[in-house]
Design an enzyme around this catalytic site. Structure first.
Site, short mmCIF file in Angstrom:
data_model
loop_
_atom_site.label_atom_id
_atom_site.label_comp_id
_atom_site.label_asym_id
_atom_site.label_seq_id
_atom_site.Cartn_x
_atom_site.Cartn_y
_atom_site.Cartn_z
N ARG A 51 -117.42 -59.91 39.11
CA ARG A 51 -117.73 -59.94 37.68
C ARG A 51 -119.14 -59.50 37.37
NH1 ARG A 51 -114.96 -63.80 36.72
NH2 ARG A 51 -114.34 -64.00 38.87
N THR A 52 -120.11 -59.91 38.17
CA THR A 52 -121.50 -59.58 37.82
C THR A 52 -121.72 -58.07 37.93
OG1 THR A 52 -122.20 -61.73 38.65
CG2 THR A 52 -123.91 -60.11 38.29
N LYS A 80 -127.59 -50.23 58.64
CA LYS A 80 -128.39 -49.55 59.66
C LYS A 80 -129.70 -50.27 59.91
CE LYS A 80 -126.57 -45.12 58.05
NZ LYS A 80 -126.89 -43.95 57.26
N ARG A 101 -128.00 -57.70 43.96
CA ARG A 101 -127.57 -59.00 44.50
C ARG A 101 -127.72 -58.95 46.01
NH1 ARG A 101 -122.38 -62.49 42.96
NH2 ARG A 101 -123.81 -62.87 41.25
N HIS A 129 -130.27 -66.70 39.45
CA HIS A 129 -129.29 -65.78 38.87
C HIS A 129 -129.59 -65.71 37.38
CE1 HIS A 129 -125.85 -63.44 38.24
NE2 HIS A 129 -124.88 -64.28 38.56
#
Lengths: 307, 138
Positions: A51-52, A80, A101, A129
């Site tokens: 959703r975010t 990597k 995120r 958040h």
């Protein structure tokens, strides 16, 4: 250059401004349809999210902008071994603004310290958040008509629940607030949040494990999920996950205009039968999240001189 | 006990009795080739007892680290047998690479060469928090 890492990066005037801008976007979407034309948002999601990420991407598209997307550390340079600092330096060469995120706490701050474009923290582990908090604040404002004079119950995982920490941080700056902290003993609100926010500002609060008894006094009930990914020990998660389940029966004791909120996704802490109750606001939060992310993208791009 | 006065070097004085060894270790003085003397439990009019560290070299010392361990300590710079500078310390507002964040979820646990930075969150309690994850030091 301003980034948004923690909700306290915004003062109350700026939050009021974002809410006002969001209301204008809701009322006049056509005015904003080309505001970010030829601008690019990079969404860097190193942790699962639906959703975010979609909310940020939908917000940018509705502003007429474009999106560069990386989802999952397994498909990115992180696999990597590239550092967050280097990733931010590289991506800021391509994009006008970054939403990130990451599972590690403080990752967004490291990105902001190394990026040449604004960075929006879309969640850094269990830490912050802030755009969820903005969505929550816009929801409270639209439902209650104010951000002050409210008794807010927060329930569930108050220890690892970053949305709760940010919400308390933001709403404790308003007048006449009261907080009721409902959680199992193992998942209580961390003492630093209590000391540096609630006690420091002399905000009345109390802690309890009994949701039913406090239900009648709440204006807002903010439910949270017990998050499996925050536990090192599966046994602890299984023991605590069903601590609180909101049902229509339990809601009978609540005020008729109480708002039930939840940052989503829910697992089983709110019964599906509650969805039809007019007090259920959690899907409205999702929509409000998109609007206030639109307002935030505009604000940060303008302040960076990119609009 | 007699320790000769140093001609060119650094004297860390007024260390709280019992903290000298720890400070010496944190400053890395226990693993250098420099001549270092730790004098413990010296009689002091002001403090009753105190520790002193003498370094027989004009080496630089991390003042933030000393201020973090013992803000009451003083640092004296000796040149040609003369006291040329006396520094009083305070609890530093910020610590860079003095202590490490112990939170396994913190970005410092995996990000290469990221400095460990702590801010002074509560001066009265001398409480420090990691700037990245807010975890309390100690």
């Amino acid at each position: 250059m301003k980034s948004l890492i923690d909700i306290t990066d915004l003062d109350t005037g700026e939050i009021d401004g974002l809410i006002a801008d969001s209301l204008d976007i809701i009322a006049h979407p056509e005015k904003y349809a080309r505001v970010c034309e030829r601008k690019k948002l990079a969404t860097l999601f190193f942790e699962p999210s639906t959703r975010t990420r979609l909310s940020f991407e939908a917000a940018m598209y509705e502003l007429g902008g474009n999106v560069l997307s990386v989802a999952g550390s397994g498909t990115s340079s992180a696999a990597k071994g590239e550092s967050v600092a280097d990733t931010a330096r590289v991506v800021s060469c391509y994009a006008d603004i970054i939403a990130m995120r990451h599972p590690k706490e403080g990752a967004a701050l490291v990105a902001a310290m190394n990026s040449s474009v604004p960075v929006i923290n879309a969640g850094d582990g269990g830490h912050c958040h802030p755009t969820q908090t903005l969505a929550d604040l816009l929801t409270v404002y639209r439902e209650k008509g104010r951000l002050s004079g409210l008794t807010v119950g927060v329930c569930g995982d108050l220890k690892f629940g970053r949305t709760v920490h940010s919400l308390i941080g933001a709403m404790s700056r308003s007048d006449d607030m009261k907080f009721v902290l409902v959680s199992p003993a193992e998942l209580k609100l961390p003492s630093y949040v209590k000391n540096e926010t609630l006690k420091k500002r002399s905000i009345p609060y109390y802690q309890t494990e009994d949701l039913d008894s406090v239900m009648p006094e709440l204006d807002i009930l903010y439910m949270t999920r017990i998050q499996r990914e925050r536990f090192f020990n599966e046994e602890d998660y299984l023991r605590l996950r069903d601590s609180y389940i909101l049902t229509p029966e339990k809601l009978k004791r609540a005020k008729p205009d109480m708002c039930v909120m939840h940052p989503l996704p829910r697992v089983n802490e709110i019964s599906v039968a509650v969805d039809d109750d007019p007090r259920a606001c959690y899907f409205k939060q999702v929509l409000n999240g998109k609007y206030i992310r639109m307002a935030l993208i505009i604000k940060l791009l303008r302040e960076a001189g990119r609009l | 006990m007699n320790i000769d006065a140093i001609q060119n070097g650094v004297v860390i004085d007024h260390i709280k009795a019992g903290s000298g060894m720890k400070l010496c270790s944190l400053l890395g003085l226990d693993s250098t080739d420099l001549s270092v003397a730790i004098i413990r439990n010296v009689n002091s009019r002001k403090m009753g007892k105190k520790d002193i560290i003498k370094i027989d070299s004009l080496t630089s010392v991390n003042l933030d680290l000393i201020g973090y361990v013992d803000p009451g300590a003083t640092v004296n710079i000796i040149r040609d047998g003369v006291l040329v500078k006396k520094l009083t310390l305070d609890t530093p507002d910020r610590l860079v690479n003095v202590i490490k964040c112990k939170n396994p979820r913190c970005i410092t646990s995996c990000e290469q060469e990221l400095p460990h930075v702590f801010r002074l969150a509560d001066r009265a309690k001398r409480e420090y928090r990691c700037i990245y994850c807010e975890t309390r030091a100690g």
